[in-house]
Structure formats: structure tokens, C-alpha cells
Design a protein around this motif. Structure first.
Motif, short mmCIF file in Angstrom:
data_model
loop_
_atom_site.label_atom_id
_atom_site.label_comp_id
_atom_site.label_asym_id
_atom_site.label_seq_id
_atom_site.Cartn_x
_atom_site.Cartn_y
_atom_site.Cartn_z
N SER A 165 45.52 40.46 37.82
CA SER A 165 45.98 41.22 36.67
C SER A 165 47.45 41.64 36.78
O SER A 165 48.11 41.85 35.78
CB SER A 165 45.10 42.46 36.48
OG SER A 165 45.16 43.29 37.61
N THR A 179 32.85 46.23 26.01
CA THR A 179 32.64 45.33 27.13
C THR A 179 31.30 44.61 26.99
O THR A 179 30.27 45.26 26.75
CB THR A 179 32.68 46.09 28.47
OG1 THR A 179 33.95 46.72 28.61
CG2 THR A 179 32.47 45.14 29.64
N THR A 181 28.58 42.02 28.89
CA THR A 181 28.14 41.39 30.13
C THR A 181 27.36 40.12 29.77
O THR A 181 26.33 40.20 29.10
CB THR A 181 27.25 42.35 30.95
OG1 THR A 181 28.01 43.53 31.27
CG2 THR A 181 26.79 41.67 32.23
N LYS A 254 32.02 39.41 32.79
CA LYS A 254 32.22 40.55 31.91
C LYS A 254 33.49 40.29 31.12
O LYS A 254 34.53 39.95 31.70
CB LYS A 254 32.35 41.85 32.71
CG LYS A 254 31.04 42.45 33.15
CD LYS A 254 31.23 43.86 33.69
CE LYS A 254 29.89 44.50 34.04
NZ LYS A 254 30.05 45.88 34.54
N ILE A 269 38.55 40.23 31.59
CA ILE A 269 38.74 41.46 32.34
C ILE A 269 38.99 41.08 33.80
O ILE A 269 38.16 40.41 34.42
CB ILE A 269 37.50 42.38 32.24
CG1 ILE A 269 37.26 42.79 30.79
CG2 ILE A 269 37.68 43.62 33.12
CD1 ILE A 269 35.98 43.59 30.59
N ASP A 271 40.34 42.76 37.57
CA ASP A 271 40.67 43.98 38.31
C ASP A 271 40.48 45.22 37.44
O ASP A 271 41.28 46.15 37.45
CB ASP A 271 42.11 43.93 38.84
CG ASP A 271 42.35 42.73 39.74
OD1 ASP A 271 41.40 42.30 40.41
OD2 ASP A 271 43.48 42.22 39.75
N ARG A 272 39.42 45.21 36.63
CA ARG A 272 39.04 46.31 35.74
C ARG A 272 40.06 46.56 34.63
O ARG A 272 40.04 47.61 33.98
CB ARG A 272 38.81 47.61 36.54
CG ARG A 272 37.68 47.49 37.55
CD ARG A 272 37.43 48.82 38.23
NE ARG A 272 36.34 48.72 39.20
CZ ARG A 272 35.89 49.75 39.91
NH1 ARG A 272 36.44 50.95 39.79
NH2 ARG A 272 34.90 49.57 40.77
N GLN A 273 40.93 45.60 34.41
CA GLN A 273 41.90 45.70 33.33
C GLN A 273 41.63 44.62 32.29
O GLN A 273 41.27 43.49 32.63
CB GLN A 273 43.33 45.51 33.88
CG GLN A 273 43.74 46.51 34.94
CD GLN A 273 44.17 47.85 34.34
OE1 GLN A 273 44.23 47.99 33.12
NE2 GLN A 273 44.46 48.81 35.20
#
Length: 296
Positions: A165, A179, A181, A254, A269, A271-273
């Protein structure tokens, strides 16, 4: 006027996929002249119910979802693409975009006449663009049509390594993001409903045989899920939907869904970004002028 071939029943999936596995590229440079395929059928209500459940479509049960007619036409698409006049293998095709014109509502109980034909064909140094036109008539009136563009690449491009990211643009405004899944078996579920059994959508091992690192979900499945999420409650007829398939969506994963009033997209998505690089993007158009939906 192009000639047509009238079918009395849907082509066999076994026959279609046997031929698809063995079709190879050829050096033909002739412009294809292929008969359109026409069939009369009715929606399978059980299949439709499962389709809507899988795509999280909670829209009006008295109207077919915008992309469902194309699911009904899938076997005709494959039959036409297997024509020997088209010099490319079916398994090597990339679905680039779709445009749907939904002129007036279609009921699940309607008897449909579906016509699929070759609309455009363009060959260049990079490959071949092939556009199919699908039309759905009810009692002789054109109710729905879609153009689907497929691309066959003449030379393979090596897949780049997945970036982190910190090297990519982060989506700043995340207020309207949902989000999703996606399970590993989503492709198999969609394939069971629609008959689209392309090996790249079923298992990681079969996807790797065709050059992909993981299973890839059907683009039309993602598009149907996105449209079901983004479709305005007050959407009127006629309306138009444009869809661009920019990058493959791998399974399991995700992903992030984002929308404005008329536009929507699916982004990765990392690295959670949320990365501002849409894998699928689309938009609704409702201010259409009167359309001539003449009898078939």
C-alpha cells in the motif's frame, strides 16, 4: 440484414466446454461473417432465486435484475465465440466491458426471445477486440440489450508482483465504503447457477493452468453484486449501465465497494488500506431519450 440461426434448445454445456478446451488460435485474417443465434426461453425461477441470493439482490421480485438476461444468454455467447471464423481460443479471452440498455421492465414470467450476434470485430498488433450484441425481446418488443467486449491478447504479459500500500494511492474519503469478504468457493457457486464453468473461476489449481496465481471470480458476478448494492430505489426505465472490468478479483479476498449517486467501483484492500485503483467500475445513466424498440 445478417442471417440468423434459430435454436430449439440451449447448447449442451458438455459439448460447449469440450470444444472450448480444444479450440486453438489460428492465423486467419478474414473478417468473420457469423449468423446470429436466436432462442426462445423462459427464466428458471429457481435459478433466478439463487442468482439473486448470491448477488445480494433484494430488488423488486417482479422485474428481472439488470444483468440476469445476460446470464440466460451465456450459452449462446459461448457457442458464438466457439465459431471457427473467430481465430482465438475461448479460454484466453478477457472480458473488458459491458454496456446494458434496459428499455422497459421484464417479468420473470415473460417468454423471452434472446438474440446474440457479433457486433464489432477489430484486430491490431496487440490482439483482437470482439464485441457481442445480446438482445432480449418480449412479444416482439426489444426490452433489453447489452454489448460485451472481449479481448484476446496475442502476446502474454507477465503478471507483476503484488504491490504494498505504501507504493499506491490510498482512497481518502472512505465514508461510503462497504467491505466485502469473498469466499474461495464463490466462483463455483456462480458457475453452478449460470453454467459459466471456465476453469479459472473454479479452483486455484485449474486457474494456474491458465496462468493465474489464484482463482478469479467471474466479472459478471462482481458486476451483479455491485449493481445490486448501488442501484437507486427510484431507478426508472429506460436506463443504461456501463461496466469496466479493469483488473481480476482473486478468491478468497476482502475488497471494498464504494459508490456515489450515479457511479460505483470495487477496489482492493492492502495493509488494511483501501487502494484507489478500481478493479471494477460502473455508472448508471437515466436521462435517456426515447428509444426505438421496434418489433423483432
Amino acid at each position: 440484414m445478417r442471417h440468423e440461426t434459430l435454436l430449439t434448445k440451449q447448447p449442451s454445456l458438455l459439448s460447449l466446454y469440450t470444444r472450448a478446451l480444444f479450440k486453438r488460435a489460428s492465423s486467419s485474417t478474414k473478417t468473420p461473417n457469423i449468423a446470429s443465434l436466436v432462442i426462445t426461453t423462459k427464466p428458471n425461477l429457481k435459478q433466478l432465486k439463487h442468482y439473486k441470493q448470491l448477488c445480494n439482490d433484494t430488488s423488486n421480485n417482479t422485474v428481472l435484475p439488470p444483468l440476469y438476461p445476460q446470464a440466460l444468454a451465456f450459452r449462446l455467447h459461448l457457442e458464438l465465440l466457439l465459431n471457427k471464423q473467430l481465430p482465438f481460443p475461448v479460454m484466453g479471452l478477457v472480458h473488458r466491458n459491458n454496456r446494458v440498455d434496459y428499455f422497459s421492465s421484464i417479468s420473470p414470467d415473460d417468454i423471452l426471445t434472446i438474440k446474440v450476434g457479433l457486433d464489432q470485430y477489430d484486430e491490431n498488433n496487440k490482439g483482437i477486440n470482439c464485441t457481442l450484441l445480446t438482445q432480449v425481446y418480449v412479444h416482439g418488443v426489444l426490452k433489453w440489450q447489452a454489448t460485451s467486449t472481449y479481448f484476446y491478447r496475442k502476446t502474454k504479459i507477465l503478471t507483476q508482483k503484488r504491490a504494498t500500500s505504501k507504493h499506491l494511492k490510498i482512497m481518502e474519503n472512505c465514508n461510503d465504503i462497504v467491505t466485502w469478504t469473498l469466499p474461495a468457493n464463490l466462483g463455483r457457486q456462480y458457475a453452478k447457477i449460470t453454467g459459466d464453468l471456465n476453469p479459472i473461476h473454479l479452483y486455484a489449481l485449474s486457474a494456474k493452468v491458465f496462468g493465474f496465481k489464484q482463482t478469479i471470480i467471474h466479472g459478471m458476478c462482481m458486476a451483479a453484486k455491485a449493481i445490486a448494492q448501488a442501484q437507486p430505489d427510484d431507478l426508472t426505465f429506460p436506463n443504461q449501465i456501463h461496466i469496466e472490468f479493469n483488473k481480476p478479483v482473486y478468491l478468497p479476498d476482502k475488497i471494498a465497494f464504494s459508490q456515489t449517486k450515479q457511479q460505483f467501483c470495487i477496489c482492493p484492500i492492502l495493509d488494511r488500506q483501501v487502494i484507489d485503483s478500481p478493479m471494477l467500475s460502473g455508472r448508471f445513466v437515466t436521462n435517456l431519450e426515447a428509444v426505438n424498440t421496434h418489433a423483432i
